[in-house]
Enzyme design. Structure first.
Site, mmCIF file in Angstrom:
data_model
loop_
_atom_site.group_PDB
_atom_site.id
_atom_site.type_symbol
_atom_site.label_atom_id
_atom_site.label_comp_id
_atom_site.label_asym_id
_atom_site.label_seq_id
_atom_site.Cartn_x
_atom_site.Cartn_y
_atom_site.Cartn_z
ATOM 1 N N ARG A 143 0.637 -1.149 -0.446
ATOM 2 C CA ARG A 143 0.457 -0.361 0.464
ATOM 3 C C ARG A 143 1.007 1.369 0.465
ATOM 4 O O ARG A 143 0.518 2.582 -0.666
ATOM 5 C CB ARG A 143 -1.241 -0.301 0.944
ATOM 6 C CG ARG A 143 -2.333 -0.871 1.197
ATOM 7 C CD ARG A 143 -1.973 -2.028 0.674
ATOM 8 N NE ARG A 143 -3.102 -2.820 0.144
ATOM 9 C CZ ARG A 143 -3.467 -3.997 1.374
ATOM 10 N NH1 ARG A 143 -2.874 -3.666 2.479
ATOM 11 N NH2 ARG A 143 -4.234 -4.539 0.847
ATOM 12 N N ASP A 181 0.559 -7.082 -3.093
ATOM 13 C CA ASP A 181 -0.958 -6.575 -3.458
ATOM 14 C C ASP A 181 -2.051 -5.715 -4.683
ATOM 15 O O ASP A 181 -1.196 -5.055 -5.201
ATOM 16 C CB ASP A 181 -1.502 -5.590 -2.166
ATOM 17 C CG ASP A 181 -2.364 -6.493 -1.273
ATOM 18 O OD1 ASP A 181 -3.684 -6.213 -1.877
ATOM 19 O OD2 ASP A 181 -2.368 -6.631 -0.211
ATOM 20 N N HIS A 225 -6.447 -10.427 -4.511
ATOM 21 C CA HIS A 225 -5.305 -9.427 -4.321
ATOM 22 C C HIS A 225 -3.856 -9.010 -5.445
ATOM 23 O O HIS A 225 -3.017 -8.830 -4.941
ATOM 24 C CB HIS A 225 -4.706 -9.075 -2.918
ATOM 25 C CG HIS A 225 -5.220 -9.496 -1.800
ATOM 26 N ND1 HIS A 225 -5.728 -7.446 -1.054
ATOM 27 C CD2 HIS A 225 -6.275 -9.858 -1.042
ATOM 28 C CE1 HIS A 225 -6.288 -7.814 -0.001
ATOM 29 N NE2 HIS A 225 -6.950 -9.150 0.525
ATOM 30 N N ASP A 283 -6.328 -14.587 1.531
ATOM 31 C CA ASP A 283 -7.079 -14.065 2.272
ATOM 32 C C ASP A 283 -8.662 -13.301 0.564
ATOM 33 O O ASP A 283 -7.884 -13.440 0.275
ATOM 34 C CB ASP A 283 -6.569 -12.905 3.171
ATOM 35 C CG ASP A 283 -6.054 -12.256 2.682
ATOM 36 O OD1 ASP A 283 -5.106 -12.994 1.666
ATOM 37 O OD2 ASP A 283 -5.867 -11.355 3.352
ATOM 38 N N GLU A 284 -9.183 -12.662 1.315
ATOM 39 C CA GLU A 284 -10.397 -12.328 0.945
ATOM 40 C C GLU A 284 -10.017 -12.040 -0.907
ATOM 41 O O GLU A 284 -9.965 -10.961 -1.551
ATOM 42 C CB GLU A 284 -9.550 -10.612 1.037
ATOM 43 C CG GLU A 284 -10.517 -10.314 1.868
ATOM 44 C CD GLU A 284 -9.042 -9.239 3.186
ATOM 45 O OE1 GLU A 284 -9.877 -8.722 3.988
ATOM 46 O OE2 GLU A 284 -8.782 -8.744 2.487
ATOM 47 N N TRP A 324 -6.310 -14.567 10.961
ATOM 48 C CA TRP A 324 -6.896 -13.265 11.841
ATOM 49 C C TRP A 324 -7.722 -12.557 11.651
ATOM 50 O O TRP A 324 -8.001 -11.957 13.016
ATOM 51 C CB TRP A 324 -5.909 -12.864 10.942
ATOM 52 C CG TRP A 324 -6.774 -12.570 9.107
ATOM 53 C CD1 TRP A 324 -6.589 -14.020 8.390
ATOM 54 C CD2 TRP A 324 -7.551 -12.129 8.426
ATOM 55 N NE1 TRP A 324 -7.589 -13.510 7.532
ATOM 56 C CE2 TRP A 324 -8.449 -12.380 7.630
ATOM 57 C CE3 TRP A 324 -8.213 -10.298 8.648
ATOM 58 C CZ2 TRP A 324 -9.274 -11.268 7.026
ATOM 59 C CZ3 TRP A 324 -9.203 -9.469 9.029
ATOM 60 C CH2 TRP A 324 -9.465 -10.165 7.163
ATOM 61 N N ASP A 362 -2.269 -1.611 12.898
ATOM 62 C CA ASP A 362 -2.494 -0.665 12.221
ATOM 63 C C ASP A 362 -4.025 0.115 12.959
ATOM 64 O O ASP A 362 -4.614 1.225 11.990
ATOM 65 C CB ASP A 362 -3.284 -1.123 10.862
ATOM 66 C CG ASP A 362 -4.074 -1.915 10.441
ATOM 67 O OD1 ASP A 362 -4.196 -3.171 11.547
ATOM 68 O OD2 ASP A 362 -4.915 -2.150 9.281
ATOM 69 N N TRP A 370 -0.782 -2.857 8.786
ATOM 70 C CA TRP A 370 -0.516 -2.688 7.227
ATOM 71 C C TRP A 370 -0.759 -0.984 7.225
ATOM 72 O O TRP A 370 -0.943 -0.440 8.114
ATOM 73 C CB TRP A 370 -2.579 -2.837 6.975
ATOM 74 C CG TRP A 370 -2.322 -4.602 6.994
ATOM 75 C CD1 TRP A 370 -3.180 -5.275 8.435
ATOM 76 C CD2 TRP A 370 -2.169 -5.959 6.120
ATOM 77 N NE1 TRP A 370 -2.768 -6.439 8.447
ATOM 78 C CE2 TRP A 370 -2.397 -6.990 7.218
ATOM 79 C CE3 TRP A 370 -1.604 -5.485 4.703
ATOM 80 C CZ2 TRP A 370 -2.216 -8.457 6.359
ATOM 81 C CZ3 TRP A 370 -1.988 -6.563 4.296
ATOM 82 C CH2 TRP A 370 -1.366 -8.171 5.426
ATOM 83 N N THR A 371 -0.989 -0.464 5.496
ATOM 84 C CA THR A 371 -0.176 0.470 5.489
ATOM 85 C C THR A 371 -0.817 1.895 4.842
ATOM 86 O O THR A 371 -0.275 2.589 4.187
ATOM 87 C CB THR A 371 1.319 0.702 5.110
ATOM 88 O OG1 THR A 371 1.356 0.229 3.570
ATOM 89 C CG2 THR A 371 2.028 -0.168 6.043
ATOM 90 N N GLU A 372 -2.266 1.200 4.451
ATOM 91 C CA GLU A 372 -3.455 1.842 3.590
ATOM 92 C C GLU A 372 -3.163 3.365 4.383
ATOM 93 O O GLU A 372 -2.989 4.283 3.076
ATOM 94 C CB GLU A 372 -4.911 1.602 4.258
ATOM 95 C CG GLU A 372 -4.938 0.617 3.420
ATOM 96 C CD GLU A 372 -4.687 -1.234 4.551
ATOM 97 O OE1 GLU A 372 -5.541 -2.166 4.018
ATOM 98 O OE2 GLU A 372 -3.742 -0.654 5.513
#
Length: 501
Positions: free
Chosen positions: A129, A158, A228, A291-292, A364, A391, A441-443
C-alpha cells in the site's frame, strides 16, 4: 574495559561488535574488543550448559532451547553464556535493555536464565500500500531484534502495488508498482492526482535477508494470491477472468478482480514468480496469502466453471465449488513449494475449501480458524485482529491522532493476548501453535514517523506475549518498566506513541 569473545567465531564477533555500538550509543562508554577474558567487563561464551555437561540431555533441543542463554553479573563483570550464537545475541539484547541511558552505569549482581516461550515470534509489515525504503526496513528490523522477535513477515504485493522484481517478467515490477493516483482518506472519492510507486530489486531483497539474518530474524515474503492481484492483472490482463483493463488499484479494500482459476497460464505465472522468490528468500516458510478472494468473477467465468467440471468438484455441503477451486490452486502451489523445500503459509481463509495437507494457518479473523486448524493438527500462528492488528488506533481519543484504519487495540489489549487459548485447546492441540504475530498494514501510513508511532510501544507488549509464560506476565510491572524502554527509543531517535492505554 572490553568485551571478550572467541575471535574465531564470526557470529559471536559480529554480536560483540554490535554490542560495542549499542553500549556506546546508550551510555557513551567506548568498549574495546579483546580475546582476554581477564581484561574484559563483558564476556561472551558459547558452551553447553552445566546440566548437559553432566549427561542429563535426553532429547533433542527445541528451537527455544537453542536460543536460551544465561546472563550473570558479579564482581568480575558480565558473563553471557549460551549453547549457540543466537543465544549470545538474545542475551546481549537483554543486557542492552538493562543499561541506563543517563547517569552512571550500575548493574546489580544477578543471574538470569532465559529462553523464549514460542519458536515463532513474528512482526508483519505491508509495503504494498505504501513503499518504505531499505533504510527504513533495516531500522524496523533493528527494533524487532531489540524485542527478541525472530520472524519478519514482509507483504510485498497487493492490488495497490507490486513491489518484488521478477526478472523473467520485468514489467511486473516496473509497471505493476505504479498506481496513477491514490484515494484521499477512507475511499472519499477524491484523489491526490500523484503517481505513486517503488519496488525492491532482488539484490535489495537479498540485502534485507542478510541484514535480518545477522540479527537472527527470518524474512518470510508474501505474494498474496489468487486475490489481491490487481496490480499484476494491470500488467498481464490475460490472467484475469474478464480480460481487463485493470488499473493498479487506487482505492483501499478488496477488489473483485482476481487471478482466473481456470486459466492454465495462471499457475505458470505463479510458479515463475514463486520460483524467483525462492531463489531470493531462503525462508522455510513462504506466505501465499489466500485471503479475501471474492468469487464473483469465478462464478461467471466460463474458464473457471469448466475447470470445476474438469476437476470433478462436487458440492459437499460445507465448501462452495469456487472455494474448492481455490484449494486446488493452493495445493498446486504447495506442491511446487515442497519441490523447492519450502512450506506454505496462508491466512485462515485457506480453511474454507478444505485445508491443504501441510499448510501453516495464520489465524487473523479471530482465533477460531487457528483453533480449528490446531485441532486438525496443522501448525498455527495466532494473529487475531482484536489483539494483533496494530494499524488500529491505540488510544480511545482519536481526534488528534494520525489517521488509522479504525478499531482500538491499545497496549494493554496486546499484552493480554494468550495465543494458546487454553479454554479451547487441549495441551496436545496447543503444541501446534507455533506462536503469534502483530500485523501493520499501511493504507493510511505514508511516512516512517507514522510507521514507528504505530509500532511502538505495542511491539514491546507483543514481545512479552511471545517470549514469556503467562505466570511471568504482569501488566502493572510491565508499565513500571516501559519508561525505561521509552528512554531507549528516545536515544535511538525513533518515533513512538508516548501515551499508553
Amino acid at each position: 574495559m572490553g568485551i571478550a569473545y572467541d575471535a574465531d567465531n564470526a557470529e559471536i564477533a559480529r554480536t560483540a561488535q554490535l554490542l560495542c555500538q549499542w553500549v556506546e550509543l546508550q551510555t557513551g562508554i567506548s568498549l574495546q574488543l579483546t580475546p582476554s577474558a581477564k581484561k574484559a567487563a563483558i564476556r561472551l561464551i558459547v558452551s553447553v550448559f552445566s546440566a548437559e555437561k553432566k549427561g542429563k540431555k535426553t532429547a533433542s533441543l527445541t528451537d527455544q532451547q537453542l536460543e536460551a542463554y544465561t546472563l550473570r553479573v558479579d564482581k568480575n563483570g558480565v558473563t553471557i553464556n549460551a549453547r549457540q550464537a543466537v543465544g549470545i545475541f538474545r542475551g546481549a539484547q537483554t543486557l542492552r535493555k538493562s543499561l541506563p541511558t543517563t547517569g552512571p552505569v550500575e548493574l546489580p549482581f544477578v543471574t538470569i536464565a532465559d529462553e523464549p516461550r514460542f519458536s515463532y515470534r513474528g512482526v508483519h509489515l505491508d509495503c504494498s500500500r505504501h513503499y518504505f525504503s531499505i533504510a527504513v526496513i533495516k531500522q524496523y528490523l533493528d527494533l524487532l531484534a531489540l524485542h527478541g522477535c525472530n520472524q519478519f513477515h514482509w507483504h510485498i504485493t497487493d492490488d495497490q502495488g507490486w513491489r518484488f522484481e521478477v526478472k523473467a517478467l520485468p514489467d511486473l515490477a516496473i509497471k505493476g508498482s505504479v498506481r496513477q493516483q491514490t484515494v484521499i482518506g477512507r475511499n472519499s472519492g477524491l484523489y491526490d492526482g500523484q503517481p505513486y510507486g517503488g519496488y525492491y530489486t532482488q539484490d535489495e531483497c537479498r540485502e534485507i535477508v542478510v541484514y535480518a539474518a545477522e540479527r537472527y530474524i527470518n524474512v518470510i515474503p508474501e505474494i498474496d494470491m489468487p486475490g489481491h492481484m490487481q496490480a499484476a492483472l494491470h500488467v498481464y490482463p490475460n490472467l484475469g477472468c474478464t480480460g481487463g483493463p485493470y488499473p493498479v488499484w487506487q482505492v483501499w479494500g478488496v477488489s473483485n478482480d482476481v487471478l482466473c482459476g481456470g486459466n492454465p497460464e495462471v499457475l505458470l505465472f505463479i510458479k515463475t514468480v514463486l520460483g524467483e522468490l525462492c531463489d531470493v528468500f531462503p525462508s522455510q516458510f513462504i506466505h501465499i496469502g489466500g485471503d479475501e478472494c471474492p468469487k464473483v468473477r469465478w462464478k461467471n467465468c466460463a474458464k473457471c466453471q469448466a475447470k470445476i467440471r474438469e476437476l470433478g468438484l462436487k458440492d459437499d455441503g460445507h465448501h462452495s465449488l469456487e472455494n474448492q477451486l481455490q484449494t486446488y490452486i493452493n495445493r498446486e502451489v504447495e506442491q511446487f513449494l515442497k519441490s523447492r523445500g519450502r512450506n506454505l503459509i496462508g491466512w485462515d481463509e485457506t480453511l474454507e475449501g478444505g485445508l491443504t495437507e501441510s499448510a501453516v494457518v495464520m489465524s487473523w479473523r479471530g482465533v477460531n480458524g487457528g483453533i480449528e486448524a490446531a485441532r486438525q493438527h496443522h501448525r498455527v500462528i495466532m494473529t487475531p485482529t482484536d489483539y494483533c492488528y496494530i494499524d488500529y488506533y491505540q488510544l480511545k481519543n482519536t481526534w488528534n491522532l494520525p489517521t488509522a484504519i479504525g478499531g482500538y487495540v491499545p497496549v494493554s489489549k496486546v499484552y493480554s493476548f494468550e495465543p494458546l487459548v487454553p479454554d479451547k485447546l487441549t495441551e496436545e492441540d496447543q503444541q501446534f501453535v507455533l506462536g503469534s504475530q502483530v500485523n501493520l498494514w499501511t493504507e493510511y501510513i505514508t511516512a516512517p514517523q507514522h510507521l514507528f508511532y504505530m509500532l511502538l510501544p505495542r511491539l514491546d507488549a507483543i514481545s512479552e506475549v511471545q517470549w514469556c509464560r503467562p505466570a511471568q506476565k504482569d501488566f502493572d510491572d510491565f508499565m513500571t518498566r516501559l519508561p525505561r524502554m521509552m528512554q531507549l527509543y528516545d536515544r535511538l531517535a525513533v518515533n513512538y506513541c508516548h501515551a499508553v492505554e
